[in-house]
Scaffold this active site. Structure first.
Site, PDB file in Angstrom:
ATOM      1  CD  GLU A   1       7.401  71.813  49.473  1.00 26.43           C
ATOM      2  OE1 GLU A   1       7.840  70.670  49.266  1.00 26.43           O
ATOM      3  OE2 GLU A   1       8.053  72.707  50.019  1.00 26.43           O
TER       4      GLU A   1
ATOM      5  CB  SER B   1       7.482  69.889  46.200  1.00 27.30           C
ATOM      6  OG  SER B   1       7.559  69.068  47.331  1.00 27.30           O
TER       7      SER B   1
ATOM      8  CB  SER C   1       8.052  59.550  47.272  1.00 29.30           C
ATOM      9  OG  SER C   1       7.040  60.525  47.240  1.00 29.30           O
TER      10      SER C   1
END
EC number: 6.3.2.4
Length: 362
Positions: free
Chosen positions: A16, A189, A324
């Site tokens: 990530e 993720s 996000s």
């Protein structure tokens, strides 16, 4: 008034890594420069720390698929147990001035799993987000689900496998049905995650997941709306209005989250009844407390047609990119991005000061 020195640690030895770079870029741009002095600490994919002293710390910063860290010549080391000047610039071996607080925006292993939190705690540096325990149990989906289940919080049925254990498609199908989701236990993720419909896909997905972790979970597929809720606070946390993920693909993949802006529609806030909103907020707060979280987290749930709420997972260092959910949910709940960063830093300092008052000897 002297500015508070905030060390922002980003990058990391994790799949990530690129997500972290995107999150850090947004935090660095938004943080209140009148109140905070920012010290940039980049961590490369091998785990080396660098003091970044210029604005050009990222390459391809506007392209999530190729964004990368520009390393400096200033390698950093940290000295545990010191009360001040814990960071050392190895290019000249001089100690840096005190950092008042660290904002670790490291997603995944070596950043979200208690590793960096333990190091910072040993080094007497306040840090944003969950402590060691909350980070580690929130990261390990197997442990997390067992703790939630034992606290009577509904979860999807699952099976976990270590790399040394044998796994069989027919056993999984008999217990969980099809389709199932296969995930590395300690990653986020949507990295390494597959949706499986048949035997061929099953063994291929298991191999993929084991490339990223030594423990894998196989989880039943839940039919329901994908709802996310942000939580903020230490001893008295609060929850945001929930948001909904409407993926355009089969599930909310890595590409949908961070690369393809059309990969999913984010309904912020979600179209829910007042009763549903309160149930989700309450469930999110209970999950946050059961998993010993502090500072911040995002709780992801499924809302079934019959009204049942199934907790999918918690993210103790949620994404802070421009698409996000965590900051977007707080914005519609009345806390702007810059104010949110300020609150997180103040919560870190507050918790550190409380811990300093505890006795360490008889």
């Amino acid at each position: 008034m002297n500015k508070i020195k905030v060390g922002i640690i980003f990058g990391g030895k994790s799949a990530e890594h690129e997500v972290s770079l995107q999150s850090a870029k947004n935090i660095i741009e938004a943080i209140d420069k009148e109140k905070y002095e920012v010290i940039l600490i980049g961590v490369d994919k091998e785990g080396k720390w660098y003091l970044i002293e210029n604005d050009e710390f990222l390459s391809n910063m506007d392209d999530p698929s190729s964004i990368s860290l520009n390393k400096s010549e200033n390698l950093l080391a940290i000295i545990p147990g010191e009360d001040k000047n814990q960071l050392v610039n190895l290019n000249g071996y001089n100690r840096l001035d005190d950092i008042d607080v660290v904002f670790p925006i490291l997603h995944g292993p070596f950043g979200e799993d208690g590793t960096i939190q333990g190091l910072l705690k040993l080094s007497n540096i306040p840090f944003v987000g969950a402590d060691i325990l909350g980070s580690s149990v929130g990261m390990d989906k197997d442990v997390m689900k067992r703790l939630l289940r034992d606290s009577n919080i509904s979860i999807a049925d699952f099976i976990s496998y270590n790399k040394s254990e044998k796994y069989n498609y027919n056993d999984v199908k008999q217990k969980l049905g099809m389709p199932v989701f296969i995930k590395p236990a300690n990653l986020g993720s949507s990295v390494g995650i597959s949706k499986v419909n048949n035997e061929q896909e099953f063994y291929k997905a298991m191999e993929l997941a084991f490339e990223f972790d030594n423990k894998v979970i196989v989880e039943e597929s839940i039919k329901g709306r994908e709802i996310e809720c942000s939580v903020l606070g230490n001893d008295y946390p609060i929850s945001s209005l929930p948001g909904e993920i409407l993926p355009s693909s089969d599930f909310y993949s890595y590409e949908s989250k961070y690369i393809d802006e059309s990969g999913a529609v984010l309904e912020i806030p979600a179209k829910l009844t007042e009763v549903e909103i309160e149930k989700i907020k309450s469930c999110s707060l209970k999950t946050y407390k059961v998993l010993c979280c502090k500072g911040m987290a995002r709780v992801d749930v499924f809302l079934k047609d019959d009204g049942e709420i199934i907790v999918n997972e918690i993210n103790t260092i949620p994404g802070f990119t421009r698409i996000s959910m965590y900051p977007k949910l707080w914005e519609v709940s009345g806390i702007k991005y810059k104010e949110l960063i300020d609150k997180l830093i103040q919560l870190a300092i507050e918790r550190h000061n409380q811990e300093k008052e505890l006795k360490t000897s008889l």
